[in-house]
Scaffold this motif. Structure first.
Motif, short mmCIF file in Angstrom:
data_model
loop_
_atom_site.label_atom_id
_atom_site.label_comp_id
_atom_site.label_asym_id
_atom_site.label_seq_id
_atom_site.Cartn_x
_atom_site.Cartn_y
_atom_site.Cartn_z
N ARG A 21 -40.44 69.18 -22.58
CA ARG A 21 -39.58 68.03 -22.77
C ARG A 21 -38.39 68.38 -23.66
N GLY A 22 -37.22 68.03 -23.18
CA GLY A 22 -36.02 68.19 -24.00
C GLY A 22 -35.79 66.87 -24.70
N SER B 108 -39.66 64.31 -16.97
CA SER B 108 -40.34 64.64 -18.22
C SER B 108 -41.43 63.63 -18.57
N SER C 151 -23.20 62.93 -17.86
CA SER C 151 -22.81 61.79 -18.70
C SER C 151 -23.68 61.68 -19.94
N SER C 152 -24.88 62.25 -19.87
CA SER C 152 -25.80 62.20 -21.00
C SER C 152 -25.58 63.37 -21.95
N GLY D 219 -33.33 71.05 -20.43
CA GLY D 219 -33.46 70.01 -19.42
C GLY D 219 -32.44 70.20 -18.31
N LEU E 147 -33.76 61.00 -15.27
CA LEU E 147 -33.70 59.71 -14.57
C LEU E 147 -34.68 59.66 -13.40
N PRO F 236 -33.52 76.41 -25.80
CA PRO F 236 -33.52 75.32 -24.81
C PRO F 236 -33.27 73.94 -25.39
N HIS G 70 -19.52 60.37 -8.11
CA HIS G 70 -18.72 61.58 -8.02
C HIS G 70 -18.19 61.66 -6.60
C1 LIG Z 1 -27.29 57.67 -19.44
C2 LIG Z 1 -27.66 58.88 -18.64
C3 LIG Z 1 -26.66 59.54 -17.94
C4 LIG Z 1 -26.97 60.69 -17.20
N1 LIG Z 1 -25.97 61.33 -16.53
C5 LIG Z 1 -26.25 62.43 -15.81
C6 LIG Z 1 -25.22 63.13 -15.11
O1 LIG Z 1 -24.06 62.76 -15.13
N2 LIG Z 1 -25.56 64.21 -14.39
C7 LIG Z 1 -26.85 64.67 -14.35
O2 LIG Z 1 -27.10 65.67 -13.69
N3 LIG Z 1 -27.83 64.05 -15.01
C8 LIG Z 1 -27.58 62.94 -15.74
N4 LIG Z 1 -28.59 62.30 -16.40
C9 LIG Z 1 -29.98 62.80 -16.28
C10 LIG Z 1 -30.46 63.70 -17.43
O3 LIG Z 1 -29.69 63.52 -18.57
C11 LIG Z 1 -30.46 65.17 -17.02
O4 LIG Z 1 -31.42 65.36 -16.02
C12 LIG Z 1 -30.75 66.12 -18.20
O5 LIG Z 1 -30.60 67.45 -17.77
C13 LIG Z 1 -32.11 65.98 -18.80
O6 LIG Z 1 -32.13 66.67 -20.04
P1 LIG Z 1 -33.24 66.36 -21.15
O7 LIG Z 1 -33.03 67.29 -22.27
O8 LIG Z 1 -33.26 64.94 -21.47
O9 LIG Z 1 -34.54 66.80 -20.35
P2 LIG Z 1 -35.90 66.01 -20.18
O10 LIG Z 1 -35.69 64.69 -19.55
O11 LIG Z 1 -36.64 66.05 -21.45
O12 LIG Z 1 -36.59 66.97 -19.15
C14 LIG Z 1 -36.09 67.08 -17.84
C15 LIG Z 1 -36.93 68.09 -17.07
O13 LIG Z 1 -36.74 69.36 -17.62
C16 LIG Z 1 -37.97 69.97 -17.96
N5 LIG Z 1 -37.67 70.79 -19.12
C17 LIG Z 1 -37.08 70.41 -20.28
N6 LIG Z 1 -36.89 71.46 -21.08
C18 LIG Z 1 -37.34 72.55 -20.41
C19 LIG Z 1 -37.40 73.93 -20.68
N7 LIG Z 1 -36.98 74.43 -21.83
N8 LIG Z 1 -37.93 74.75 -19.75
C20 LIG Z 1 -38.38 74.27 -18.57
N9 LIG Z 1 -38.34 72.97 -18.26
C21 LIG Z 1 -37.82 72.12 -19.16
C22 LIG Z 1 -38.90 68.81 -18.17
O14 LIG Z 1 -40.23 69.18 -17.96
C23 LIG Z 1 -38.43 67.83 -17.14
O15 LIG Z 1 -38.98 68.14 -15.89
C24 LIG Z 1 -28.30 61.14 -17.16
C25 LIG Z 1 -29.30 60.47 -17.88
C26 LIG Z 1 -28.99 59.35 -18.60
C27 LIG Z 1 -30.07 58.67 -19.36
#
Ligand SMILES: Cc1cc2nc3c(=O)[nH]c(=O)nc-3n(C[C@H](O)[C@H](O)[C@H](O)COP(=O)(O)OP(=O)(O)OC[C@H]3O[C@@H](n4cnc5c(N)ncnc54)[C@H](O)[C@@H]3O)c2cc1C
Lengths: 481, 340
Positions: A69-70, A79, A133-134, A142, A75, A110, A370
């Motif tokens: 989890r990051g 995670s 965007s996040s 992530g 979405l 990471p 997009h």
């Molecule tokens: C308001 C909002 C806007 C968003 N906008 C976008 C956007 O514009 N474009 C887009 O692509 N996404 C967007 N997202 C989705 C999200 O932010 C992305 O998917 C982001 O990459 C997730 O990162 P996280 O650190 O929160 O990962 P998490 O949600 O914690 O994990 C995501 C996945 O990655 C895995 N993971 C995490 N860390 C590791 C690691 N070190 N090694 C292996 N696996 C790992 C987890 O197991 C899980 O499957 C948005 C989300 C929100 C809430």
């Protein structure tokens, strides 16, 4: 998991970095797909790569499911914890290990937040291109797991296009290092295969990212249109002109309303759609391209076209766009976001069909997307407290996904399959193809302990707790076996 | 083994793969070292042609045996191109062979290489199944990214039947500058505001070839400023075609692709080589023994495209997962191992 295993796991972590009390676990029970909620058996908070390796090897020895989890902003439920498994929270692995401006790269842990990479590189005139965007909260780990995108994919691609090297501990406990400072590789592209694995292969420990020189100059235009179709036609005209904008985005009326309410964004009145096009590059190049763009936009009959006159106005345009997601959240108690892709030329048709589907279901749908790469982001608004609305929303989401595949597109452009869209994977891939992916997964994770229950249709380890039937299960969108 | 199978459709390709225990696909044979193995050869020449090309989508789909030249021409007609400068176009190199070999050209510098433009593949795995991975639209995150994995996989994990690529609009003009300073100014030029398209050093040269692309009016102004910073001149004859076709490599001599990083280009000092993409890879021709030693010392690796040198040079890591993935895609070892 037995109490004995839990105890041994606890012994591996210093106090405070092993969480097991319900009130401690609550914060980890769900991710950006808030409708889901699963309580893990424990959360561990490693601080070093060595600790992560030891944890994964422990999980392997004990056949213990783990979810990396990051920041938990996924979405698609990526995670979401796994019942009977642990969460490996990586936020404390947040060091930028090396910044190498001469070779234009950064080596990061990471848990580093996406935007921090650019913030650190900026003094050298460099930036990290992928900008979900996040980006102010999500982590590079992530991003790598999900091959995340953002507003600038048309020109710069997704996360995978910027990952040069990966050190990871695979679910087998094996530690691998692929790629490195070179932008080219010899032999198969392992980093390419690892990126986008959705946490099913193992945990990334160190990531080498390519940095790019920051564009010297931008020209950002915001244009309002009476109809979505006109905005879509303008996109086609820009594409046909041979220009390569850094970003082409569209927001529809409902998304505009939300942005106005949330961040006091201001848009031309009476518009059903707003188009944002951004050029970037050396100022001489932008100056020449800008003339052509302005002509194209003028010819597309906008209600009004507003070029950003300075950096502040440009920031304001992007603030409105990037806040749209959460802004829409304020319009409605609940919403679901989809991120299907359609061929760009069919955008107008897709939006019309989404509109028809929405009317039929009686729900409101906001569109922020997009446009440059056909990546839709329909936000389906509903009220979870009104009986039946969630089911309606899920059904509508499913219709939209099927439509995307039918049009020759994809069920996901950047949010990943995760938990949410796993039952739609067969809409895109044949049983043989899914079998091939399962075999690959098994090569990395023969025990099926890394983020089980995600990406593949239902069959894997159940992931939801028996709190009674989850509304999504009632809707038939997800199921456990 | 001299047998050559010549399928003319995806279905025949499946049959060909299933018909014999050890096969390797070959394109136009422009990188012969890669397929110099004991195996029945499948000529891809019969699987040829652009299947879909939609300029408004920035994508095309073509059969693996399609010559790059055919693709470049079709794209040029609509003002588009593959920005990574595919190599050996005149020599007849095929799209599939180029992907399997993982050979991009100078333009890789600015927008990325093959791996960054391949969107989807159709391939036959070791069990003889025709599978599609990736997608046909410019953006897709569904499923594992096998299309990227096939870049540089040398036909050892599957036979490519068809590929979908992303393309870009071709910039209206290109201008090549020769700049003094060569490798000394690599990082300055790469990090500059000018957004060069390619930064290369041709074999035997010390000057840098820098390519600028964009609207004509802008390029003139930019080049004036560039020359004020790094002395040099505009190159009027085209230096890129000769590099693209490896005309500098003697017939029969070895040709090796090396992945290098800008900080390690000294490793190649004194060798006959074309340093490309801002010092991120090089094509080297010459004695392999010394190169191998130097690469090992520097922690770099190379792959031999032509000549009698060993297939892999320099450091080689073969983690257990490499074998496991090979097993997953090719459980019966239908294709040669990576190390053959
Ligand atoms: C308001 C909002 C806007 C968003 N906008 C976008 C956007 O514009 N474009 C887009 O692509 N996404 C967007 N997202 C989705 C999200 O932010 C992305 O998917 C982001 O990459 C997730 O990162 P996280 O650190 O929160 O990962 P998490 O949600 O914690 O994990 C995501 C996945 O990655 C895995 N993971 C995490 N860390 C590791 C690691 N070190 N090694 C292996 N696996 C790992 C987890 O197991 C899980 O499957 C948005 C989300 C929100 C809430």
């Amino acid at each position: 998991m037995t109490a004995a295993v839990l105890q041994r796991l606890a012994a591996m972590m210093p106090p405070g970095r092993f969480l097991e009390r319900p009130e401690q676990l609550a914060a980890y029970e769900s991710d950006g797909l808030t409708a889901f909620r699963v309580r893990p058996s424990a959360v561990v908070i490693p601080e070093t790569a060595e600790e992560v390796i030891a944890l994964v090897r422990f999980c392997h020895a004990e056949k213990l499911p783990f979810v990396a989890r990051g920041s938990g902003t996924s979405l698609s439920g990526g995670s979401l914890p796994v019942e009977g498994g642990i969460v490996v929270a990586l936020n404390r692995l947040n060091r930028i290990l090396r910044l190498d401006p001469a070779q234009r790269l950064a080596v990061v842990e990471p848990g580093v937040v996406n935007l921090d990479v650019t913030a650190t590189a900026m003094v050298h005139g460099l930036h990290y291109a992928p900008d979900p965007s996040s980006q102010s909260i999500c982590t590079v780990g992530g991003n790598v797991a999900f091959n995340s995108g953002g507003a600038h994919c048309l020109k710069y691609g997704m996360t995978a296009n910027h990952v040069l090297g990966i050190k990871a501990v695979l679910a087998t406990g094996e530690v691998v290092e692929w790629g490195g400072p070179s932008r080219e590789t010899v032999g198969p592209d392992w980093c390419g295969l690892f990126t986008g694995n959705e946490g099913l292969f193992g945990i990334a420990l160190e990531i080498t990212l390519q940095l790019l020189p920051r564009a010297e100059c931008y020209h950002t235009v915001l244009a309002g249109y009476r109809t979505l179709e006109q905005a879509g036609d303008a996109v086609s005209a820009v594409i046909a002109s041979g220009l390569l904008p850094g970003a082409i985005e569209i927001m529809d009326a409902l998304a505009l309303e939300a942005a106005v309410a949330a961040v006091h964004a201001e848009y031309p009145p009476g518009c059903e759609a707003v188009l944002i096009v951004e050029l970037e590059g050396p100022r001489e190049v932008v100056a020449a391209d800008r003339e052509r763009l302005d002509q194209i936009i003028a010819a597309s009959q906008p209600v009004e076209a507003r070029p950003a006159r300075d950096a502040e106005e440009r920031m304001a345009i992007w603030k409105g766009r990037k806040s749209a997601f959460s802004a829409v959240g304020r319009l409605s108690p609940d919403f679901i976001v989809q991120d299907g892709v359609v061929p760009r030329r069919r955008l107008g048709e897709a939006l019309r069909r989404i509109g028809d589907l929405a009317r039929k279901s009686g729900l409101r749908v906001a569109n922020v997307f997009h446009a440059g790469d056909g990546n839709l982001h329909p936000l389906i608004l509903f009220n979870g407290r009104v009986p039946g609305e969630l089911q309606q929303a899920e059904a509508l989401a499913g219709e939209i996904l099927k439509m995307c595949v039918e049009m020759g597109g994809s069920i996901t452009g950047e949010h990943g399959v995760g938990m949410e869209k796993r039952d739609y994977l067969p809409a895109m891939f044949s049983p043989d193809e899914i079998d091939c992916m399962r075999r690959l997964r098994a090569a990395f994770d023969p025990l099926g302990i890394a983020n089980p229950g995600k990406m593949f249709p239902s069959a894997e380890a159940p992931s939801l707790q028996h709190h009674g039937l989850h509304p999504l299960e009632k809707a038939g969108v997800i199921s456990r076996e | 083994m001299n047998t050559v199978l010549t399928p003319t459709s995806a279905e025949e390709l499946v049959e060909a793969v299933r018909s014999t225990p050890r096969v390797i696909a070959v394109g136009a044979g422009t990188k012969p070292r890669l397929s110099q193995v004991e195996a029945v050869r499948i000529s891809m020449a019969g699987l040829r042609g652009i299947k879909e090309y939609d300029p408004s989508e920035f994508t095309f789909t073509a059969a693996a045996g399609t010559p790059l030249g055919e693709i470049a021409d079709a794209l040029a007609e609509r003002g588009q191109y593959l920005p990574f400068d595919p190599m050996l176009v005149d020599a007849g190199a095929t799209l599939g062979g180029t992907v399997a070999a993982g050979v991009s050209g100078p333009g890789r510098f600015r927008y990325g290489g093959l791996r960054d433009f391949v969107l989807g593949v159709r391939f036959v795995d070791g069990t003889g199944r025709l599978l599609r991975m990736g997608g046909k639209v410019v953006k897709n995150a569904a499923g594992f990214d096998l299309p990227k994995f096939f870049v540089g996989s040398l036909g050892r994990f599957g036979v490519l039947a068809e590929m979908t690529f992303k393309v870009f609009p071709r910039p209206p003009t290109a201008l090549t500058l020769r700049l003094r300073g060569g490798s000394q100014i690599l990082s300055e030029t790469a990090n500059s505001r000018f957004e060069f398209d390619a930064l290369d050093i041709a074999p035997g040269e010390t000057d840098m070839l820098a390519r600028l692309c964009g609207p004509e009016a802008a390029l003139k102004t930019l080049s004036r400023e560039i020359f004020a910073r790094w002395p040099g001149e505009i190159v009027s004859e085209d230096p890129w075609t000769a590099l693209r076709e490896f005309r500098w490599v003697n017939p029969g001599a070895s040709l090796i692709k090396v992945a290098v990083s800008p900080a390690k280009i000294a490793t190649l000092e004194g060798l006959r080589c074309h340093l490309s993409a801002g010092g991120n890879f090089a094509f080297v021709s010459g004695e392999a023994g010394e190169l191998d030693e130097r690469l090992c010392k520097a922690g770099l690796s190379g792959v031999t495209l032509r000549g009698e040198a060993p297939l892999w040079l320099g450091v080689r890591s073969r983690p257990a997962i490499a074998q496991a993935v090979k097993q997953a895609l090719d459980p019966v070892n239908r294709f040669p191992p990576l190390d053959d």
